[in-house]
Design a protein around this motif. Structure first.
Motif, mmCIF file in Angstrom:
data_model
loop_
_atom_site.group_PDB
_atom_site.id
_atom_site.type_symbol
_atom_site.label_atom_id
_atom_site.label_comp_id
_atom_site.label_asym_id
_atom_site.label_seq_id
_atom_site.Cartn_x
_atom_site.Cartn_y
_atom_site.Cartn_z
ATOM 1 N N GLY A 335 0.808 -1.217 0.000
ATOM 2 C CA GLY A 335 0.000 0.000 0.000
ATOM 3 C C GLY A 335 0.838 1.262 0.000
ATOM 4 O O GLY A 335 0.483 2.259 -0.645
ATOM 5 N N TYR A 336 1.964 1.222 0.714
ATOM 6 C CA TYR A 336 2.838 2.399 0.794
ATOM 7 C C TYR A 336 3.307 2.828 -0.591
ATOM 8 O O TYR A 336 3.351 4.029 -0.905
ATOM 9 N N PHE A 337 3.647 1.853 -1.417
ATOM 10 C CA PHE A 337 4.220 2.188 -2.726
ATOM 11 C C PHE A 337 3.179 2.269 -3.842
ATOM 12 O O PHE A 337 3.348 3.025 -4.797
ATOM 13 N N ILE A 338 2.103 1.503 -3.731
ATOM 14 C CA ILE A 338 1.211 1.374 -4.883
ATOM 15 C C ILE A 338 0.422 2.649 -5.160
ATOM 16 O O ILE A 338 0.049 2.921 -6.303
ATOM 17 N N VAL A 339 0.181 3.462 -4.133
ATOM 18 C CA VAL A 339 -0.590 4.686 -4.351
ATOM 19 C C VAL A 339 0.147 5.640 -5.287
ATOM 20 O O VAL A 339 -0.463 6.436 -6.000
ATOM 21 N N ARG A 340 1.463 5.545 -5.314
ATOM 22 C CA ARG A 340 2.241 6.430 -6.190
ATOM 23 C C ARG A 340 2.031 6.093 -7.665
ATOM 24 O O ARG A 340 2.381 6.882 -8.543
ATOM 25 N N ALA A 341 1.495 4.900 -7.917
ATOM 26 C CA ALA A 341 1.235 4.495 -9.299
ATOM 27 C C ALA A 341 -0.170 4.862 -9.763
ATOM 28 O O ALA A 341 -0.531 4.565 -10.901
ATOM 29 N N GLU A 342 -0.966 5.492 -8.903
ATOM 30 C CA GLU A 342 -2.295 5.940 -9.317
ATOM 31 C C GLU A 342 -2.152 7.125 -10.275
ATOM 32 O O GLU A 342 -1.489 8.111 -9.942
ATOM 33 N N PRO A 343 -2.766 7.056 -11.450
ATOM 34 C CA PRO A 343 -2.594 8.149 -12.424
ATOM 35 C C PRO A 343 -3.010 9.516 -11.889
ATOM 36 O O PRO A 343 -2.312 10.510 -12.094
ATOM 37 N N ALA A 344 -4.145 9.580 -11.202
ATOM 38 C CA ALA A 344 -4.651 10.878 -10.751
ATOM 39 C C ALA A 344 -3.824 11.467 -9.615
ATOM 40 O O ALA A 344 -3.894 12.674 -9.358
ATOM 41 N N VAL A 345 -3.038 10.636 -8.919
ATOM 42 C CA VAL A 345 -2.190 11.151 -7.839
ATOM 43 C C VAL A 345 -1.137 12.097 -8.405
ATOM 44 O O VAL A 345 -0.798 13.111 -7.792
ATOM 45 N N PHE A 346 -0.621 11.772 -9.593
ATOM 46 C CA PHE A 346 0.324 12.672 -10.263
ATOM 47 C C PHE A 346 -0.300 14.053 -10.436
ATOM 48 O O PHE A 346 0.333 15.083 -10.191
ATOM 49 N N VAL A 347 -1.539 14.054 -10.888
ATOM 50 C CA VAL A 347 -2.233 15.316 -11.167
ATOM 51 C C VAL A 347 -2.453 16.093 -9.875
ATOM 52 O O VAL A 347 -2.204 17.300 -9.805
ATOM 53 N N LEU A 348 -2.919 15.405 -8.844
ATOM 54 C CA LEU A 348 -3.225 16.071 -7.578
ATOM 55 C C LEU A 348 -1.982 16.696 -6.950
ATOM 56 O O LEU A 348 -1.990 17.877 -6.583
#
Length: 503
Positions: A335-348
């Motif tokens: 969970g710690y690392f996988i959220v960084r791979a969410e596309p919209a997280v880059f945008v936010l």
């Protein structure tokens, strides 16, 4: 090159963790492993194209439409357009179809329309809040109070799915547009809280689906129907694997076309009427839309075809170990690392850094999100192993998050509640949820009540961690201000009367 580096940093840690597990305590079949590796390549290419495309198209489109809606000075147009936009982007969201299948006691069409109406209404509420500069925390408290009051009367089989449903408004195609829409609307205002209020659209929109599903849970009696997950595919050769990816690719091309079309049509309508952007910018937007579309098609193909089976299989293997508790720390690490791979997280994270002029860095945001999702996955695995109701986690979690909202700077509350929706994107639905489902089936639990709810947990914990970041920010700011005043006073105390007169 910079975006390629960012993509690699986001995906490679997850890839490394899964490979380490596969070659140590959780062996998986070569076919599933190969599908996972191919999926990782698709995912990285998709994220790279998506991040490029969003910068070129979705951000500009959303900002211009938001600015134009506000400049009309006609409240009726804002309300109508807000509702229509919320409704059509929700109906076209592929995740909503999946949600409808998870609630067999409610007819699919009724659930889809109800959720879309909920999103439309709450998007209007969010737009009006921004226009009239209404504080976000009281609204969140009021609406979530209604959510939890309803939840007390809803059958357990609806609870997890209802709270998961908040994620249907956070599709990677729609989040960048909605967030940019908020920036565009806020840019018209000249007051000092305008930038704070540019966030919060996703936060309020996520409440609509939850309320809609809970209300349907009061109307329709749940059926005693057990959820049967899809079978994990096996591949006997690389040719068979390649054929499987190629067969699935058109499905995601269709899904993303349906998801993108309403946003494009909405923008085209505004462009024809109001001439939002000049010709050169239109060409740039067109190219950006192609990048965005291609990126998401590759991304979703990779995570659905490659990551989802691997997640399910890993969950089964880890939960079947004699020391099954190990799935809790492993889940937290993933969970710690996988959220960084969410596309919209880059945008936010980028939007937050830009709007706050670097005061809230992308790194600090990323760390807060990672910690939040890590905790949520740990708690989700505890639920899988123990069968505890999601209510015992969601209620205190949201109570803490809503309580914090009255003590942190306004912008942190809006960002936190937006980030909860953004963090629970396709990576959660296609890897973490199958991971929980696999573990749940291995321990003999109820998938509907014990495994579903992962999306809700992932959406909840960032509300707390990012607001804690806001508390730290406030304390440091107060401390710096105090030190500045002390230095100012001590400088005068060291002067004589004549020195002060000369000053």
């Amino acid at each position: 090159m910079e975006k390629a580096m960012e993509t690699g940093k986001a995906v490679l840690p997850v890839l490394g963790i899964v490979l380490l597990l596969c070659f140590s305590i959780a062996p998986i079949s070569p076919g599933i492993l190969m599908a996972f590796l191919v999926g990782a390549v698709f995912l990285m290419l998709g994220m790279l194209l998506f991040s490029l495309g969003v910068e070129m198209s979705m951000t500009l489109m959303g900002e211009r439409v938001g600015t134009c809606m506000t400049k009309t000075r006609k409240l009726g147009i804002v309300i109508l357009m807000g509702f229509v936009l919320g409704f059509i982007i929700t109906v076209s969201e592929p995740d909503l179809q999946v949600l409808a299948e998870q609630v067999p006691s409610v007819p699919n069409l009724i659930l889809i329309v109800a959720v879309a109406v909920g999103v439309g209404i709450f998007l209007v509420v969010a737009l009006l809040r921004m226009l009239f500069s209404v504080a976000l925390p009281p609204l969140l408290v009021a609406f979530y109070l209604a959510v939890f009051l309803l939840a007390f009367f809803v059958p357990d089989s609806f609870l997890a799915v209802a709270f998961d449903s908040g994620g249907v408004t956070t599709g990677p195609m729609t989040v960048p547009f909605i967030m940019a829409l908020g920036v565009g609307i806020a840019s018209i205002r000249n007051d000092r809280h305008a930038s704070d209020d540019s966030f919060g659209l996703v936060a309020l929109c996520s409440i609509g689906p939850i309320l809609a599903v809970l209300i349907l849970g009061l109307i329709y009696l749940p059926e005693n129907q057990e959820y049967v997950p899809d079978a994990i595919p096996e591949f006997s050769s690389s040719v068979e694997l390649g054929r499987y990816f190629l067969e699935e690719l058109p499905e995601y091309m269709k899904e993303m076309a349906i998801s993108l079309l309403p946003i494009v049509l909405f923008f085209v309508l505004f462009q024809v009427i109001f001439r939002l952007v000049p010709g050169k910018s239109l060409i740039r937007i067109g190219i950006g839309l192609v990048y965005t579309y291609a990126g998401l098609v590759l991304f979703l193909t990779g995570v659905n075809v490659g990551f989802s089976p691997a997640g399910n299989y890993l969950g089964q293997v880890l939960a079947a170990l004699p020391y099954r508790w190990v799935i809790v720390p492993i889940g937290m690490l993933i969970g710690y690392f996988i959220v960084r791979a969410e596309p919209a997280v880059f945008v936010l994270t980028k939007q937050v850094e830009e709007i706050t002029d670097g005061a809230i860095s992308a790194g600090a945001m990323g760390l807060s999100l990672s910690i939040g999702v890590s905790v949520s996955l740990g708690l989700a695995m505890v639920r899988v192993l123990t069968g505890l109701s999601i209510f015992w986690f969601i209620l205190p979690g949201y109570a803490l998050a809503l309580g914090l909202s009255f003590f942190v700077p306004k912008i942190f509350t809006a960002i936190a509640f937006d980030s909860g929706g953004v963090a629970s994107g396709p990576m959660t639905a296609t890897f973490l949820l199958p991971f929980a489902m696999g573990a749940c089936s291995a321990v003999g639990g109820n998938i509907i009540t014990d495994a579903f709810g992962v999306v809700a947990m992932v959406a909840m914990t960032p509300l707390i961690t990012i607001q804690i970041l806001g508390l730290v920010f406030r304390v440091r700011a107060a401390k710096a201000e105090g030190e500045g005043q002390e230095a100012y006073v001590s400088a005068f105390e060291g002067m004589g009367d004549m020195d002060i007169i000369e000053l």
